[in-house]
Design a protein around this motif. Structure first.
Motif, mmCIF file in Angstrom:
data_model
loop_
_atom_site.group_PDB
_atom_site.id
_atom_site.type_symbol
_atom_site.label_atom_id
_atom_site.label_comp_id
_atom_site.label_asym_id
_atom_site.label_seq_id
_atom_site.Cartn_x
_atom_site.Cartn_y
_atom_site.Cartn_z
ATOM 1 N N THR A 48 104.924 69.222 119.156
ATOM 2 C CA THR A 48 104.888 69.125 120.621
ATOM 3 C C THR A 48 103.900 70.120 121.223
ATOM 4 O O THR A 48 103.584 70.031 122.418
ATOM 5 C CB THR A 48 106.278 69.372 121.229
ATOM 6 O OG1 THR A 48 106.663 70.742 121.028
ATOM 7 C CG2 THR A 48 107.312 68.454 120.601
ATOM 8 N N GLU A 49 103.415 71.074 120.420
ATOM 9 C CA GLU A 49 102.518 72.113 120.921
ATOM 10 C C GLU A 49 101.041 71.831 120.625
ATOM 11 O O GLU A 49 100.191 72.699 120.864
ATOM 12 C CB GLU A 49 102.906 73.468 120.332
ATOM 13 C CG GLU A 49 104.316 73.912 120.722
ATOM 14 C CD GLU A 49 104.661 75.287 120.208
ATOM 15 O OE1 GLU A 49 103.981 75.755 119.263
ATOM 16 O OE2 GLU A 49 105.587 75.905 120.747
ATOM 17 N N ILE A 50 100.720 70.665 120.093
ATOM 18 C CA ILE A 50 99.316 70.324 119.858
ATOM 19 C C ILE A 50 98.536 70.428 121.166
ATOM 20 O O ILE A 50 98.953 69.898 122.203
ATOM 21 C CB ILE A 50 99.188 68.899 119.287
ATOM 22 C CG1 ILE A 50 99.853 68.804 117.910
ATOM 23 C CG2 ILE A 50 97.709 68.496 119.178
ATOM 24 C CD1 ILE A 50 99.910 67.388 117.366
ATOM 25 N N LEU A 51 97.403 71.126 121.110
ATOM 26 C CA LEU A 51 96.531 71.280 122.271
ATOM 27 C C LEU A 51 95.271 70.445 122.091
ATOM 28 O O LEU A 51 94.760 70.327 120.965
ATOM 29 C CB LEU A 51 96.142 72.748 122.466
ATOM 30 C CG LEU A 51 97.289 73.738 122.703
ATOM 31 C CD1 LEU A 51 96.749 75.164 122.747
ATOM 32 C CD2 LEU A 51 98.027 73.415 123.994
ATOM 33 N N VAL A 52 94.754 69.889 123.173
ATOM 34 C CA VAL A 52 93.531 69.084 123.121
ATOM 35 C C VAL A 52 92.648 69.432 124.316
ATOM 36 O O VAL A 52 93.125 69.900 125.352
ATOM 37 C CB VAL A 52 93.852 67.568 123.134
ATOM 38 C CG1 VAL A 52 94.700 67.188 121.935
ATOM 39 C CG2 VAL A 52 94.553 67.170 124.430
ATOM 40 N N ARG A 53 91.352 69.198 124.152
ATOM 41 C CA ARG A 53 90.434 69.356 125.283
ATOM 42 C C ARG A 53 90.647 68.205 126.272
ATOM 43 O O ARG A 53 90.814 67.054 125.866
ATOM 44 C CB ARG A 53 88.987 69.349 124.790
ATOM 45 C CG ARG A 53 88.547 70.653 124.119
ATOM 46 C CD ARG A 53 87.060 70.600 123.776
ATOM 47 N NE ARG A 53 86.241 70.332 124.965
ATOM 48 C CZ ARG A 53 85.768 71.262 125.797
ATOM 49 N NH1 ARG A 53 86.039 72.533 125.573
ATOM 50 N NH2 ARG A 53 85.033 70.927 126.839
ATOM 51 N N ARG A 54 90.618 68.545 127.536
ATOM 52 C CA ARG A 54 90.840 67.522 128.566
ATOM 53 C C ARG A 54 89.753 66.448 128.560
ATOM 54 O O ARG A 54 90.024 65.291 128.894
ATOM 55 C CB ARG A 54 90.925 68.173 129.945
ATOM 56 C CG ARG A 54 92.190 69.003 130.161
ATOM 57 C CD ARG A 54 92.279 69.503 131.582
ATOM 58 N NE ARG A 54 93.463 70.332 131.770
ATOM 59 C CZ ARG A 54 94.680 69.872 132.050
ATOM 60 N NH1 ARG A 54 94.866 68.570 132.195
ATOM 61 N NH2 ARG A 54 95.698 70.697 132.195
ATOM 62 N N ASP A 55 88.525 66.837 128.178
ATOM 63 C CA ASP A 55 87.421 65.878 128.216
ATOM 64 C C ASP A 55 87.244 65.108 126.912
ATOM 65 O O ASP A 55 86.304 64.337 126.760
ATOM 66 C CB ASP A 55 86.107 66.575 128.584
ATOM 67 C CG ASP A 55 85.679 67.632 127.562
ATOM 68 O OD1 ASP A 55 86.378 67.786 126.528
ATOM 69 O OD2 ASP A 55 84.657 68.300 127.801
ATOM 70 N N ALA A 56 88.170 65.315 125.946
ATOM 71 C CA ALA A 56 88.014 64.695 124.621
ATOM 72 C C ALA A 56 88.579 63.286 124.557
ATOM 73 O O ALA A 56 88.441 62.610 123.535
ATOM 74 C CB ALA A 56 88.671 65.561 123.552
ATOM 75 N N LYS A 57 89.247 62.862 125.626
ATOM 76 C CA LYS A 57 89.857 61.536 125.670
ATOM 77 C C LYS A 57 90.875 61.348 124.538
ATOM 78 O O LYS A 57 90.928 60.320 123.874
ATOM 79 C CB LYS A 57 88.791 60.442 125.612
ATOM 80 C CG LYS A 57 87.850 60.465 126.818
ATOM 81 C CD LYS A 57 86.822 59.340 126.757
ATOM 82 C CE LYS A 57 85.913 59.387 127.988
ATOM 83 N NZ LYS A 57 84.876 58.315 127.947
ATOM 84 N N ILE A 58 91.660 62.404 124.339
ATOM 85 C CA ILE A 58 92.769 62.355 123.380
ATOM 86 C C ILE A 58 94.041 62.335 124.214
ATOM 87 O O ILE A 58 94.526 63.373 124.679
ATOM 88 C CB ILE A 58 92.754 63.565 122.429
ATOM 89 C CG1 ILE A 58 91.434 63.624 121.654
ATOM 90 C CG2 ILE A 58 93.930 63.488 121.450
ATOM 91 C CD1 ILE A 58 91.284 64.869 120.785
ATOM 92 N N ASP A 59 94.593 61.171 124.418
ATOM 93 C CA ASP A 59 95.742 61.007 125.302
ATOM 94 C C ASP A 59 97.013 60.599 124.586
ATOM 95 O O ASP A 59 98.085 60.555 125.194
ATOM 96 C CB ASP A 59 95.413 59.964 126.379
ATOM 97 C CG ASP A 59 94.240 60.386 127.246
ATOM 98 O OD1 ASP A 59 94.204 61.565 127.651
ATOM 99 O OD2 ASP A 59 93.346 59.552 127.492
ATOM 100 N N GLN A 60 96.903 60.281 123.305
ATOM 101 C CA GLN A 60 98.057 59.923 122.492
ATOM 102 C C GLN A 60 97.748 60.299 121.046
ATOM 103 O O GLN A 60 96.579 60.502 120.685
ATOM 104 C CB GLN A 60 98.349 58.426 122.610
ATOM 105 C CG GLN A 60 97.181 57.537 122.226
ATOM 106 C CD GLN A 60 97.462 56.069 122.507
ATOM 107 O OE1 GLN A 60 98.602 55.669 122.653
ATOM 108 N NE2 GLN A 60 96.412 55.266 122.543
ATOM 109 N N PRO A 61 98.770 60.441 120.207
ATOM 110 C CA PRO A 61 98.524 60.870 118.828
ATOM 111 C C PRO A 61 97.487 60.034 118.089
ATOM 112 O O PRO A 61 96.679 60.591 117.326
ATOM 113 C CB PRO A 61 99.901 60.759 118.185
ATOM 114 C CG PRO A 61 100.853 61.013 119.312
ATOM 115 C CD PRO A 61 100.218 60.367 120.501
ATOM 116 N N ALA A 62 97.456 58.726 118.306
ATOM 117 C CA ALA A 62 96.488 57.873 117.608
ATOM 118 C C ALA A 62 95.049 58.269 117.907
ATOM 119 O O ALA A 62 94.149 58.032 117.091
ATOM 120 C CB ALA A 62 96.714 56.409 117.985
#
Length: 330
Positions: free
Chosen positions: A85-99
């Motif tokens: 639940t703590e995975i962090l992503v860049r907002r501009d990376a278009k990573i919006d779901q685990p897939a």
């Protein structure tokens, strides 16, 4: 004369009664050192600095599978968390779901660490994202990593790149050189080096919009509250003083009971003041974190399954290979 044992441990409500001397194991005098787990595990795996310590469950399995028998496990489980639940992503990376993590560059402090083991296992089993679908960038260098201490190499099909020493997970996230992070650590110790406050950076977000709700979903579905750290004792000392194993276990059980009692006392204040509902008070009085094999066998066996699936261990490790025989029925 009491048996004197050096102890490396973190400080939390379940260990403080040990650290402050409220609970003392019978026949044993503990000499404690409070350490961050990153440094603690590296020092144990590389130098065997302490007689008793917390230990990464993942590294314990790997060490034993690789023939390193210096340590015997004690079913004392000091920390747990829903790490995915703590995975962090860049907002501009278009990573919006685990897939969306497939094909992405993902930072990790230590590939073999238990937090990463659990995260990859959940990504694979819950969301269909195997480790082979991501490109990993590891922060810790070989001389100061658990991997270096155990001579770990990337499993077949998995790409693990080394982050250059002049960079860090934090700096590479800000430049976009990596797009996501598993288990970000920002702590001043001998092993980790990231200093950026990523969780609060405007360019960074959590993968799961509601991390709390995702943890609840996972727990309700699996009844697993992922164990991160167990305890180990130097095997030679356990063989020489077999009585010490259960004496240590009983002491940590007593410390855990004190933490539960202290929590319940605070719950009573809130309940009698009407600040929480009777149902909430009832739930808070139920112990969640338990030591021992009986209460945690399913969780540990799941971690062992994840380990062999991810190529960290060459075979499925049995719990009786990892933990002291006298604790298996506790």
């Amino acid at each position: 004369m009491k048996l004197q044992l050096s102890l490396a441990i973190t400080s939390n409500p379940r260990t403080r009664p040990i650290l402050d001397g409220t609970v003392k194991p019978d026949g044993i005098e503990l000499v404690p050192t409070i350490l961050h787990p990153s440094e603690m595990f590296w020092r144990q795996l590389r130098f065997a600095d302490f007689d008793v310590s917390e230990m990464s469950v993942s590294s314990l399995m790997m060490a034993r599978a690789g023939g390193d028998a210096r340590w015997i496990g004690l079913p004392i489980f000091t920390t747990r968390k829903f790490f995915h639940t703590e995975i962090l992503v860049r907002r501009d990376a278009k990573i919006d779901q685990p897939a969306d993590l497939k094909g992405r560059r993902v930072g990790v402090p230590e590939y073999q660490q238990t937090a990463a083991l659990w995260t990859r296992g959940v990504l694979q089993h819950e969301f269909g994202v195997p480790a082979t679908a991501m490109e990993f960038w590891m922060e810790r260098v070989p001389t100061h990593s658990h991997a270096g201490a155990l001579s770990f190499k990337a499993p077949p099909g998995v790409t693990i790149n080394q982050i250059p020493p002049e960079k860090s997970i934090g700096s590479m996230m800000l430049t976009g050189e990596i797009e996501a992070v598993i288990h970000y650590i920002r702590n001043d110790n001998l092993v980790d080096r990231s200093t950026v406050d990523l969780p609060n950076h405007p360019d960074v977000k959590t993968l799961f919009p509601d991390p709390l709700q995702e943890g609840v979903r996972f727990h309700r579905k699996t009844n697993i509250y992922p164990i991160n750290h167990g305890m180990v004792m130097r095997r030679a000392l356990a063989d020489q003083h077999p009585w010490a194993v259960l004496n240590l276990f009983k002491a940590f059980e007593a410390a855990n009971a004190i933490a539960d009692q202290q929590r319940m006392e605070h719950v009573d204040y809130h309940a009698t003041a009407g600040l929480i509902s009777p149902d909430a008070a009832k739930a808070l009085r139920q112990p969640v974190l338990r030591h021992g094999m009986k209460a945690n066998r399913h969780i540990l066996e799941t971690a062992a399954t994840y380990s062999v699936e991810q190529g960290l261990t060459p075979r499925l490790m049995r719990l009786d290979e990892l933990f002291a025989a006298s604790t298996m029925d506790q």
